[in-house]
Scaffold this active site. Structure first.
Site, short mmCIF file in Angstrom:
data_model
loop_
_atom_site.label_atom_id
_atom_site.label_comp_id
_atom_site.label_asym_id
_atom_site.label_seq_id
_atom_site.Cartn_x
_atom_site.Cartn_y
_atom_site.Cartn_z
CG HIS A 1 -10.62 -7.42 -13.52
ND1 HIS A 1 -9.36 -7.49 -14.14
CD2 HIS A 1 -10.53 -8.04 -12.42
CE1 HIS A 1 -8.45 -7.99 -13.30
NE2 HIS A 1 -9.15 -8.61 -12.37
CG ASP B 1 -8.90 -5.05 -16.77
OD1 ASP B 1 -9.47 -4.57 -15.91
OD2 ASP B 1 -8.40 -6.43 -16.27
N GLY C 1 -5.95 -12.21 -7.33
CA GLY C 1 -5.72 -11.27 -6.07
C GLY C 1 -4.47 -10.37 -6.26
CB SER D 1 -6.55 -8.27 -10.59
OG SER D 1 -6.63 -9.19 -11.27
N GLY D 2 -4.68 -5.37 -10.84
CA GLY D 2 -4.48 -4.39 -10.65
C GLY D 2 -3.04 -3.69 -10.27
N1 ARG Z 1 -7.83 -11.65 -12.58
C1 ARG Z 1 -7.21 -11.98 -11.56
C2 ARG Z 1 -7.32 -11.42 -10.22
O1 ARG Z 1 -8.35 -10.57 -10.21
C3 ARG Z 1 -5.51 -11.72 -11.94
C4 ARG Z 1 -5.23 -12.88 -12.96
C5 ARG Z 1 -3.67 -12.92 -13.25
N2 ARG Z 1 -3.50 -14.20 -13.73
C6 ARG Z 1 -2.50 -14.62 -14.13
N3 ARG Z 1 -2.42 -15.83 -14.36
N4 ARG Z 1 -1.35 -13.89 -14.23
O2 ARG Z 1 -6.54 -11.22 -9.47
#
Ligand code: ARG
Length: 418
Positions: free
Chosen positions: A227, A272, A366, A368-369
């Site tokens: 994503h 993902d 932030g 993510s990944g």
């Molecule tokens: N989708 C989010 C990103 O792009 C990360 C979300 C993780 N959220 C969580 N509650 N653990 O950074």
């Protein structure tokens, strides 16, 4: 004429100032002597490292021994490490021996050779070379009664420098500083990471601004979430940085290619995962090197401890940060995570929940990944999850949801060769 009686005593020694100064001086001298004694007896020591190629004659090499993530690799390495440890614990070097670590298992003919590094602490009067004979003798004695591991009797040792040791362990996957120095003690805690704490952490940036986390799995490949590329899919817009600060990174490398999982489904967050190839291979250092990948068969243990790291926001809707943060969480079973009070069935195969059901510690926007890692029994760090999604951040009963790495082990090998 009246003269008041003298208040000072006629004895010099009872003058309170003289008494004070004398006592002070005596205490000072005693403290110094004790300090010097402790220093020379306990602290005037230095670390010495040895390397050995231990050939195990009665174990046949097989493919399972090529990756530190397999049960076979772990069991054999542990047996070798504890055999060496026991030999030194029962010897007169018991207070000198710190640790033995199998760095690698490899094939030689039909048998297995283990690359072993051993650490000792000797007083300054001795050095690695002068103690080598003694170490070798104890090892030799061990070979003669090594139990059910049959070891090549001509196994020798070589003295190696601190720098050699660091280089050897930096090439191995999943080693943090405490393993690189082969220390007996380990440190973890705080929320702001220090340089080298998570050497596989990558910042993936668009036009120089942090956008997602990533995980270094080889000199050339970084894993991340699919994503991350929804708005920016051109590899030329992306760079990867290394080091705990995104403001003054240790290293910056351009991205060459981005491979997104073919079945990535934004609506459900399924699959993902993406693999990013760097423009050039990074040279591993103490502070920049790869994490270990688990075997596809490795099971995840609910409620075991894991760590998530990243430059994501500290509160939902907040800004990303410039210093790498770390959080301790626990793995949560899919059953529990799918309960109606939690994600109510949204956790699909290939996903993994981790957090604290009370909330508080979680990944956020932030992150993510980025990596969710666990330490194995030999102190190697393995990637278990990739930050994927969650309901806001740190909400009770709404833990972080991660891409489950074991489910994509074959995909990773297919895309990256790692
Ligand atoms: N989708 C989010 C990103 O792009 C990360 C979300 C993780 N959220 C969580 N509650 N653990 O950074």
């Amino acid at each position: 004429m009246y003269r008041p009686p003298r208040v000072t005593s006629n004895s010099r020694f009872l003058n309170p100032w003289v008494v004070f100064v004398t006592v002070f001086a005596v205490v000072g001298i005693v403290a110094m002597i004790v300090g010097l004694l402790i220093h020379f007896l306990a602290f005037d020591q230095k670390s010495c490292f040895y390397h050995s190629n231990v050939q195990i004659m009665n174990v046949e090499y097989n493919d399972q021994l090529s990756s530190p993530g397999t049960q076979e690799y772990r069991i054999l390495s542990e047996r070798i490490e504890s055999m060496i440890t026991n030999a030194f614990r029962q010897s007169n070097l018991r207070n000198r021996f710190i640790r033995a670590h199998v760095v690698r298992l490899r094939q030689e003919g039909n048998s297995v050779v283990a690359d072993v590094v051993m650490k000792f602490r000797f007083s300054r009067r001795n050095n690695g070379e002068s103690m080598k004979g003694m170490v070798q003798a104890i090892l030799q004695q061990m070979l003669n009664n090594s139990g059910n591991l049959e070891i090549n009797p001509s196994t020798g040792i070589t003295t190696i420098t601190d720098q050699d040791t660091e280089n050897i362990l930096t090439q191995a996957c999943g080693a943090r500083p405490d393993l690189i120095t082969l220390s007996a003690e380990r440190v973890i805690g705080g929320t702001q990471a220090e340089e080298g704490d998570w050497p596989w952490q990558v910042s993936l940036q668009v036009n120089g601004a942090h956008h997602c986390g990533g995980i270094l799995i080889s000199n050339l490949w970084v894993l991340t979430a699919a994503h991350c590329f929804r708005s920016y899919s051109n590899p030329q817009q992306w760079t990867a940085t290394f080091g705990v600060s995104t403001r003054s990174p240790r290293l910056r490398v351009r991205v060459r290619t981005i491979s997104i999982h073919n079945n990535y489904t934004p609506a459900t967050h399924e699959n993902d995962i993406a693999a990013v190839q760097l423009e050039r291979a990074v040279t591993f250092t103490r502070d920049i090197h790869r994490v270990c990948l688990p075997a596809a068969t490795q099971s995840v243990t609910p409620s075991s401890t894991a760590y998530v790291t990243g430059w994501g926001s500290l509160t939902y809707g907040g800004n990303t940060v410039t210093q790498l943060q770390q959080g301790q969480v626990r793995l949560i079973s899919t059953n529990e995570c799918n309960a109606s009070a939690s994600y109510n069935g949204a956790i699909l195969p290939g996903m993994l929940c981790a957090g604290l059901l009370t909330g508080a510690v979680d990944a956020c926007q932030g992150d993510s990944g980025g990596p969710l890692v666990q330490e194995d029994s030999r102190r190697l760090w393995f990637l278990v999850g990739i930050v994927s999604w969650g309901y806001q951040c740190g909400v009770p009963n709404m833990p972080g949801v991660y891409t489950q790495v074991t489910a994509y082990r074959d995909w990773i090998r297919q895309e990256t060769g790692v």
